[in-house]
Design a protein around this motif. Sequence first.
Motif, PDB file in Angstrom:
ATOM      1  N   ALA A  84     101.228  -3.442  52.672  1.00 19.34           N
ATOM      2  CA  ALA A  84     101.394  -4.743  52.660  1.00 19.34           C
ATOM      3  C   ALA A  84     103.056  -4.941  52.817  1.00 19.34           C
ATOM      4  O   ALA A  84     103.376  -5.822  53.662  1.00 19.34           O
ATOM      5  N   ILE A  85     103.781  -4.292  52.336  1.00 21.09           N
ATOM      6  CA  ILE A  85     105.395  -4.521  52.432  1.00 21.09           C
ATOM      7  C   ILE A  85     105.627  -4.055  53.855  1.00 21.09           C
ATOM      8  O   ILE A  85     106.555  -4.912  54.409  1.00 21.09           O
ATOM      9  N   GLN A  86     105.168  -3.330  54.378  1.00 22.43           N
ATOM     10  CA  GLN A  86     105.552  -2.954  55.968  1.00 22.43           C
ATOM     11  C   GLN A  86     104.981  -3.883  56.671  1.00 22.43           C
ATOM     12  O   GLN A  86     105.676  -3.955  57.863  1.00 22.43           O
ATOM     13  N   HIS A  87     104.138  -4.733  56.538  1.00 24.49           N
ATOM     14  CA  HIS A  87     103.574  -5.811  57.501  1.00 24.49           C
ATOM     15  C   HIS A  87     104.414  -6.957  56.953  1.00 24.49           C
ATOM     16  O   HIS A  87     103.668  -8.189  57.633  1.00 24.49           O
ATOM     17  N   GLY A  88     105.375  -7.096  56.242  1.00 29.57           N
ATOM     18  CA  GLY A  88     105.857  -8.290  55.955  1.00 29.57           C
ATOM     19  C   GLY A  88     105.827  -9.112  54.808  1.00 29.57           C
ATOM     20  O   GLY A  88     106.270  -9.985  54.481  1.00 29.57           O
ATOM     21  N   VAL A  89     105.233  -8.640  53.804  1.00 30.58           N
ATOM     22  CA  VAL A  89     104.724  -8.865  52.469  1.00 30.58           C
ATOM     23  C   VAL A  89     105.961  -8.920  51.685  1.00 30.58           C
ATOM     24  O   VAL A  89     106.574  -7.872  51.717  1.00 30.58           O
ATOM     25  N   SER A  90     106.707 -10.001  50.982  1.00 32.67           N
ATOM     26  CA  SER A  90     107.925  -9.541  50.323  1.00 32.67           C
ATOM     27  C   SER A  90     107.513  -8.649  49.116  1.00 32.67           C
ATOM     28  O   SER A  90     106.456  -8.628  48.782  1.00 32.67           O
ATOM     29  N   SER A  91     108.562  -7.848  48.764  1.00 35.80           N
ATOM     30  CA  SER A  91     108.444  -6.986  47.755  1.00 35.80           C
ATOM     31  C   SER A  91     108.284  -7.696  46.237  1.00 35.80           C
ATOM     32  O   SER A  91     107.373  -7.158  45.598  1.00 35.80           O
ATOM     33  N   GLY A  92     108.774  -8.839  46.285  1.00 35.07           N
ATOM     34  CA  GLY A  92     108.432  -9.766  44.778  1.00 35.07           C
ATOM     35  C   GLY A  92     107.100 -10.162  44.773  1.00 35.07           C
ATOM     36  O   GLY A  92     106.414 -10.274  43.833  1.00 35.07           O
ATOM     37  N   THR A  93     106.310 -10.705  46.139  1.00 32.92           N
ATOM     38  CA  THR A  93     105.022 -11.097  46.167  1.00 32.92           C
ATOM     39  C   THR A  93     104.232  -9.940  45.748  1.00 32.92           C
ATOM     40  O   THR A  93     103.159  -9.892  45.073  1.00 32.92           O
ATOM     41  N   THR A  94     104.456  -8.792  46.282  1.00 35.82           N
ATOM     42  CA  THR A  94     103.564  -7.515  46.083  1.00 35.82           C
ATOM     43  C   THR A  94     103.476  -7.187  44.706  1.00 35.82           C
ATOM     44  O   THR A  94     102.610  -6.849  44.034  1.00 35.82           O
ATOM     45  N   ALA A  95     104.863  -7.269  44.173  1.00 40.01           N
ATOM     46  CA  ALA A  95     104.763  -6.693  42.678  1.00 40.01           C
ATOM     47  C   ALA A  95     104.130  -7.840  41.784  1.00 40.01           C
ATOM     48  O   ALA A  95     103.552  -7.428  40.812  1.00 40.01           O
ATOM     49  N   LEU A  96     104.233  -8.940  42.218  1.00 38.67           N
ATOM     50  CA  LEU A  96     103.285 -10.047  41.219  1.00 38.67           C
ATOM     51  C   LEU A  96     101.973  -9.808  41.437  1.00 38.67           C
ATOM     52  O   LEU A  96     101.134  -9.868  40.372  1.00 38.67           O
ATOM     53  N   ILE A  97     101.366  -9.556  42.639  1.00 37.01           N
ATOM     54  CA  ILE A  97     100.169  -9.231  42.584  1.00 37.01           C
ATOM     55  C   ILE A  97      99.629  -8.266  41.808  1.00 37.01           C
ATOM     56  O   ILE A  97      98.532  -7.927  41.154  1.00 37.01           O
ATOM     57  N   ASP A  98     100.177  -7.052  42.135  1.00 38.91           N
ATOM     58  CA  ASP A  98      99.856  -5.888  41.355  1.00 38.91           C
ATOM     59  C   ASP A  98     100.443  -5.963  39.896  1.00 38.91           C
ATOM     60  O   ASP A  98      99.750  -5.210  39.074  1.00 38.91           O
ATOM     61  N   GLY A  99     101.314  -6.793  39.514  1.00 39.35           N
ATOM     62  CA  GLY A  99     101.400  -6.956  38.154  1.00 39.35           C
ATOM     63  C   GLY A  99     100.379  -7.647  37.342  1.00 39.35           C
ATOM     64  O   GLY A  99     100.412  -7.751  36.190  1.00 39.35           O
ATOM     65  N   ALA A 100      99.498  -8.324  38.199  1.00 40.27           N
ATOM     66  CA  ALA A 100      98.263  -8.739  37.519  1.00 40.27           C
ATOM     67  C   ALA A 100      97.298  -8.025  36.930  1.00 40.27           C
ATOM     68  O   ALA A 100      96.310  -8.413  36.401  1.00 40.27           O
TER      69      ALA A 100
END
Length: 303
Positions: A84-100
Amino acid sequence: MNVLLSAALVVCWSSGFIGAKLGAGSASAVTILMWRFLPLALLLIATAPFTRASWRGLSPRALGRQVLIGLLSQSGYLLAVYVAIQHGVSSGTTALIDGAQPLVAGALAGPLLRQYVSRGQWLGLVLGLTGVVVVAAADAGSGADAPGWAYLVPFLGMFSLVAATFLEGRTRTPAPPSVALTVHCTVSAVVFSVLALSVRAAQPPAEASFWIAVTWLVVLSTFGGYGIYWLVLKRSGVARVNTLMFLMAPVTALWGALMFREPFGAQSACGLLIGLAAVAVVHRGAPGTARRRAPVGSSARQP
């Protein structure tokens, strides 16, 4: 002392997403993950004889269960985060999704484990997912290069982690932390090495940024996050650890904005505040169980 340890845990945990972003520009996800886990697995295997007492009594069935937990909670989870991060999703958005993940796991505990789930917990889940949608929409609308499908990838990793959490929760005799870390890292080293070799991406790049990212991930994210996790868990309990885990999204978002100039506007801030409100609602609405089992090990949740 507890405050310092808590702060260190949040920073080390968040560093995993930042490290993934740091290495994304120099190599593919499987290359980074291969070289993150291969030396680490060899080191842990070499030191296993010094912790032989922890391995005694570990049946083949228990070992197989740990292999499966490692596949779900570390290999599957981390691959989704890095892709996800390599394809341009921001680190904060990725962290929030996984943090759920704790919110989703808590809500699913009712139908899957027949545990009581309060209305407050369901409300918290809805709030948490709302916060995820708000932040993801802000990220996608900020001119980010990530395709639409890339925002679904972190959800796959999160659900992989949820599955591992339930598998661990049904384990009658949990493996010691040192054993779990060794098995999970060895499994990940094998999985990512096979993947990297199959797509001819095993050779590490010559860029110094690649090795900086790998060192960052091993030292800060794996050893730092893993070690501090168990220390805080022992001193403060599961509830405090789970609450601290939700802080990784805002910390990662701010860190990514400062370090990589990732978008962080009013809408992102609003989404993160909704996510933090979800945490408060869940803790208020949680059933009055005195003690809960720890979530699937640490190394696993660690990006």
